[in-house]
Scaffold this active site. Structure first.
Site, PDB file in Angstrom:
ATOM      1  CG  HIS A   1      46.779  45.141  37.524  1.00  0.00           C
ATOM      2  ND1 HIS A   1      46.143  44.814  38.952  1.00  0.00           N
ATOM      3  CD2 HIS A   1      47.292  46.366  38.096  1.00  0.00           C
ATOM      4  CE1 HIS A   1      46.296  45.712  39.874  1.00  0.00           C
ATOM      5  NE2 HIS A   1      47.140  46.732  39.352  1.00  0.00           N
TER       6      HIS A   1
ATOM      7  CG  ASP B   1      44.083  46.119  35.451  1.00  0.00           C
ATOM      8  OD1 ASP B   1      43.536  45.127  35.502  1.00  0.00           O
ATOM      9  OD2 ASP B   1      44.672  46.454  34.441  1.00  0.00           O
TER      10      ASP B   1
ATOM     11  CE1 TYR C   1      42.497  34.120  50.843  1.00  0.00           C
ATOM     12  CE2 TYR C   1      42.141  34.124  48.571  1.00  0.00           C
ATOM     13  CZ  TYR C   1      42.841  34.873  49.579  1.00  0.00           C
ATOM     14  OH  TYR C   1      43.774  35.627  49.717  1.00  0.00           O
TER      15      TYR C   1
ATOM     16  CD  GLU D   1      41.526  49.732  27.747  1.00  0.00           C
ATOM     17  OE1 GLU D   1      42.270  49.923  28.735  1.00  0.00           O
ATOM     18  OE2 GLU D   1      41.514  50.440  26.977  1.00  0.00           O
TER      19      GLU D   1
END
Length: 380
Positions: free
Chosen positions: A90, A95, A286, A360
Site C-alpha cells: 500500500h 490502506d 482517466y 497515523e
C-alpha cells in the site's frame, strides 16, 4: 476500543495484507466484516467493490468513496505492520483511505439521529490500474439515488494535519502511449547497411520533449514523459526494433488532441527521413478531475474548523490522474488531499515510494473531516 485506535489498527491490518487491483478479495471480505459488525448491510456490486448505506432523516444522499487496491511495489519500511505479501504494498495510502472511511462510518452511525439524509459508503477497487474500478462501480449502481460525492487522498508531499483544497480543476487527463519503431538490423560494424532503431528512438524521445516546450502554450499545463525503452540484442548488433511507452498529462481536450496528432506527425517525419515503419497506439486514460466549487468550499469550511485556517492549502492543479473523475462527471462532488508527511517522525517519502508511510496520529482527523463534511453537505 476508541475510534482513533480502531482506525490505526484497521489501517495496519490493511497495510499488512495488500492486494493488487481487481484482486482485492480478502480486503473486500475484511471491509464487509467490519461493516456488518457496525450493523450495516454491505452489498458487493462488483467482484471486490462494496457499497453500504447509513440511513438518516430525509431523501438526499451523500456518498463517500475510498479506493482499496495496492501497488506492485516491494516495501522497504522497517515497521511492525510491513507488507506480508511480497512485491505488493500500500504505497499510495489506500490502506488509510479504507480505515478512515470505516472510522467515519462509526462516527456517522453514532450521530445517525442528526443526519438530515443518507450516507452511501463506497469502497472501490482498482484505482491504480486503468481502466480503473470507478466506471464499473457506477455501471453497477454505486451512484444510484446519490446526490453528491466526496473523497480524499492522503499525500506524502503535504504536511500531516494539512488539507489541500481545489475549487475546480484538480487532476489531469492521464493518458498512455505505446510506440514501436521498426528499422533494419545489421552488424555493428556496418551501420550503412542497416536502419538503427536505437539511434532513431533517441531522436524520437528528443522530439517528443519539444512538443510541450515549443508547441504548447506555456499557460496550458502539459507533460509528455517516456517511461520505458526496450531495444537491442547484443553489443555488436544494430537493433532492428525498439519499443517505448510513456504518458501524456493535460487539462484540456484541445491540448490533448494536439499532442496525439503531433506524436503521429513526428513519427511520419522519421519514417520519411529514415525509412522506418512504426506502430503507434494512444490510450486515453482517466479524464481531468473537476471539482464542484460549492462542495469544495463546504469541505474547506469543515477542515478550517477542525484544523485551523493556517493548515488549509490551495496548490496548483496536480498532474496526477484519478478515476474519481468519473464520479464527478455524473454528480456534483469534490476531492481533496490530506497530509501524511511528518519529517520529525521520519515520514517523508512520496506516494508510490517503497518507503511511503503516513503519520497515523492524523488518521482520526481525516475520518472526522469526511464525517463532518458529509453531514454539512446534507444540512445545506
Amino acid at each position: 476500543m476508541e475510534i482513533d485506535e480502531y482506525i490505526i489498527k484497521t489501517r495496519e491490518y490493511f497495510h499488512e495484507y495488500p492486494e493488487l487491483s481487481f484482486k482485492e478479495y480478502k480486503t473486500a471480505d475484511k471491509i464487509e466484516e467490519e461493516l456488518k459488525a457496525m450493523g450495516l448491510a454491505p452489498k458487493r456490486i462488483t467482484e471486490t467493490g462494496i457499497i453500504a448505506d447509513i440511513k438518516g432523516k430525509g431523501n438526499k444522499t451523500v456518498a463517500i468513496r475510498a479506493d482499496i487496491d495496492a501497488l506492485p511495489v516491494t516495501e522497504e519500511n522497517k515497521v511492525q505492520y510491513v507488507s506480508r505479501n511480497e512485491g505488493v504494498m500500500h504505497a499510495c495510502g489506500h490502506d488509510t483511505h479504507m480505515a478512515m472511511l470505516l472510522g467515519a462510518a462509526k462516527m456517522l452511525i453514532a450521530d445517525k439521529e442528526k443526519l438530515n439524509g443518507n450516507i452511501r459508503l463506497i469502497f472501490q477497487p482498482a484505482e491504480e490500474l486503468p481502466p480503473g474500478g470507478a466506471v464499473d462501480m457506477i455501471k453497477h449502481g454505486a451512484l444510484d439515488n446519490v446526490d453528491y460525492i466526496i473523497g480524499q487522498h492522503i499525500m506524502g508531499f503535504l504536511p500531516a494535519g494539512h488539507v489541500a483544497i481545489y475549487y475546480k480543476e484538480m487532476m489531469a487527463n492521464a493518458d498512455e502511449f505505446d510506440i514501436t519503431v521498426h528499422g533494419k538490423g545489421g552488424h555493428g560494424s556496418a551501420p550503412q547497411d542497416a536502419i538503427d532503431a536505437i539511434y532513431i528512438t533517441a531522436h524520437l524521445v528528443e522530439m517528443l520533449n519539444t512538443i510541450v516546450s515549443r508547441e504548447i502554450d506555456p499557460r496550458d499545463p502539459a507533460v509528455i514523459t517516456v517511461g520505458t525503452i526496450n531495444a537491442g540484442y547484443r553489443y555488436n548488433i544494430i537493433a532492428a526494433h525498439s519499443k517505448l511507452t510513456g504518458t501524456v498529462r493535460t487539462f484540456s481536450l484541445e491540448v490533448q488532441e494536439k499532442i496525439i496528432k503531433r506524436i503521429k506527425d513526428v513519427l511520419e517525419g522519421l519514417k520519411s527521413t529514415y525509412g522506418i515503419e512504426y506502430e503507434y497506439e494512444y490510450k486515453k486514460g482517466y479524464p481531468v478531475l473537476i471539482n464542484n466549487e460549492k462542495i469544495s468550499r463546504d469541505i474547506e469550511e469543515v477542515a478550517e474548523k477542525i484544523l485551523g485556517k493556517e493548515n488549509i492549502e490551495h496548490p496548483k492543479p496536480d498532474m496526477g490522474g484519478e478515476d474519481f473523475a468519473y464520479y464527478l462527471q455524473k454528480i456534483p462532488g469534490a476531492y481533496y488531499f490530506f497530509g501524511a508527511k511528518n519529517v520529525k517522525k521520519g515520514i517523508n517519502s512520496p506516494n508510490h515510494s517503497p518507503t511511503f508511510d503516513v503519520d497515523e496520529d492524523q488518521l482520526y482527523t481525516g475520518a472526522r473531516i469526511l464525517k463532518e463534511a458529509a453531514m454539512s453537505i446534507l444540512n445545506k
